[in-house]
Enzyme design. Structure first.
Site, mmCIF file in Angstrom:
data_model
loop_
_atom_site.group_PDB
_atom_site.id
_atom_site.type_symbol
_atom_site.label_atom_id
_atom_site.label_comp_id
_atom_site.label_asym_id
_atom_site.label_seq_id
_atom_site.Cartn_x
_atom_site.Cartn_y
_atom_site.Cartn_z
ATOM 1 N N CYS A 92 86.380 42.129 38.563
ATOM 2 C CA CYS A 92 86.649 40.861 37.992
ATOM 3 C C CYS A 92 86.471 40.551 36.425
ATOM 4 C CB CYS A 92 86.108 39.990 38.850
ATOM 5 S SG CYS A 92 84.089 39.845 38.681
ATOM 6 N N ASP A 147 88.303 31.657 40.304
ATOM 7 C CA ASP A 147 86.828 31.866 39.655
ATOM 8 C C ASP A 147 85.808 30.963 39.943
ATOM 9 O OD1 ASP A 147 84.862 33.120 38.363
ATOM 10 O OD2 ASP A 147 85.781 33.748 36.437
ATOM 11 N N ASN A 200 82.025 40.325 36.270
ATOM 12 C CA ASN A 200 81.128 41.145 37.471
ATOM 13 C C ASN A 200 79.823 40.494 37.623
ATOM 14 O OD1 ASN A 200 79.562 44.339 37.434
ATOM 15 N ND2 ASN A 200 80.749 43.746 38.997
ATOM 16 N N CYS A 234 80.115 37.095 39.686
ATOM 17 C CA CYS A 234 80.810 36.266 40.699
ATOM 18 C C CYS A 234 81.629 36.924 41.835
ATOM 19 C CB CYS A 234 81.401 34.948 40.098
ATOM 20 S SG CYS A 234 80.455 34.145 39.137
ATOM 21 N N ARG A 235 82.950 37.196 41.626
ATOM 22 C CA ARG A 235 83.772 37.692 42.574
ATOM 23 C C ARG A 235 83.766 39.128 43.099
ATOM 24 N NH1 ARG A 235 89.081 35.730 39.033
ATOM 25 N NH2 ARG A 235 87.341 36.287 37.759
ATOM 26 N N SER A 236 83.735 39.917 41.878
ATOM 27 C CA SER A 236 83.882 41.501 42.479
ATOM 28 C C SER A 236 82.367 41.938 43.056
ATOM 29 C CB SER A 236 84.048 42.226 41.174
ATOM 30 O OG SER A 236 83.245 42.338 40.027
HETATM 31 P P1 4NP Z 1 83.533 36.695 37.545
HETATM 32 O O1 4NP Z 1 83.263 35.104 36.819
HETATM 33 O O2 4NP Z 1 84.777 37.111 36.830
HETATM 34 O O3 4NP Z 1 83.965 36.317 38.839
HETATM 35 O O4 4NP Z 1 82.339 37.355 37.559
HETATM 36 C C1 4NP Z 1 82.944 34.934 35.509
HETATM 37 C C2 4NP Z 1 81.740 35.061 35.031
HETATM 38 C C3 4NP Z 1 81.296 34.920 33.749
HETATM 39 C C4 4NP Z 1 82.530 34.519 32.804
HETATM 40 C C5 4NP Z 1 83.689 34.297 33.366
HETATM 41 C C6 4NP Z 1 84.002 34.351 34.748
HETATM 42 N N1 4NP Z 1 82.064 34.098 31.675
HETATM 43 O O5 4NP Z 1 83.123 33.772 30.732
HETATM 44 O O6 4NP Z 1 80.957 34.280 31.273
#
Ligand code: 4NP
Length: 163
Positions: A15, A130, A18, A20-22
């Site tokens: 994702c 997200d 790294n 939340c989703r992945s």
């Molecule tokens: P992920 O979510 O891609 O599912 O881990 C996010 C976590 C942090 C950020 C964006 C998306 N960020 O911009 O910090």
């Protein structure tokens, strides 16, 4: 007696951050792999296209979703590397942005690149939203769980695996 040697299939979930989703997808998928007694044949990891959270544990929302399903998961965020395309057989993007970022990195690699929700076509959704921005971790779990089941079936069939 000759020991049966199984090939090992390596699967990487990707994702943006790294956290939340992945990590959620990796935790859920690995749990399914263990239930199918295929943990000797399928190895997993997760990574992000961005580097903002490198070294951090998963988001508390992701950890809660996994903990509530008795899924143990320990991970520290890392960024995708070019070498990942040499090591992993399947690279699974959470959304279209991740997919196109990975496509640009992949060059001549034979790694199979997919979006996770390709494996749950009945949901009618193509990108895992997200939860970092919405807090909707349970909604993400429902999508991820359905698609991880489809992905595992796909890999079992394509790779001719049996436990
Ligand atoms: P992920 O979510 O891609 O599912 O881990 C996010 C976590 C942090 C950020 C964006 C998306 N960020 O911009 O910090």
């Amino acid at each position: 007696m000759t020991a049966v040697r199984h090939k090992t299939i390596h699967v990487l979930f990707v994702c943006l951050g790294n956290i939340c989703r992945s990590p959620m997808a990796e935790g859920v998928f690995r749990h399914l792999v263990e239930q199918a007694q295929l943990n000797g044949q399928i190895k997993t990891d997760s990574a992000g296209t961005g580097a903002w959270h490198v070294g951090e544990p998963p988001h508390s929302g992701t950890l809660k979703v996994l903990h509530d399903r008795s899924i143990n998961y320990i991970h520290h965020s890392r960024q995708v590397q070019r070498d990942d395309f040499l090591h992993f057989d399947y690279i699974i993007a959470m959304d279209s942005d991740n997919f196109y970022d990975l496509k640009r990195m992949r060059q001549g690699s034979s790694a199979k690149l997919h979006k996770l929700l390709e494996f749950a076509p009945n949901l009618g959704v193509s990108d895992v939203p997200d939860p970092y921005y919405t807090g909707r971790f349970e909604e993400v779990y429902r999508l991820v769980d359905a698609a991880c089941r489809g992905l595992l079936n796909h890999i079992i069939q394509k790779e001719g695996l049996s436990s």
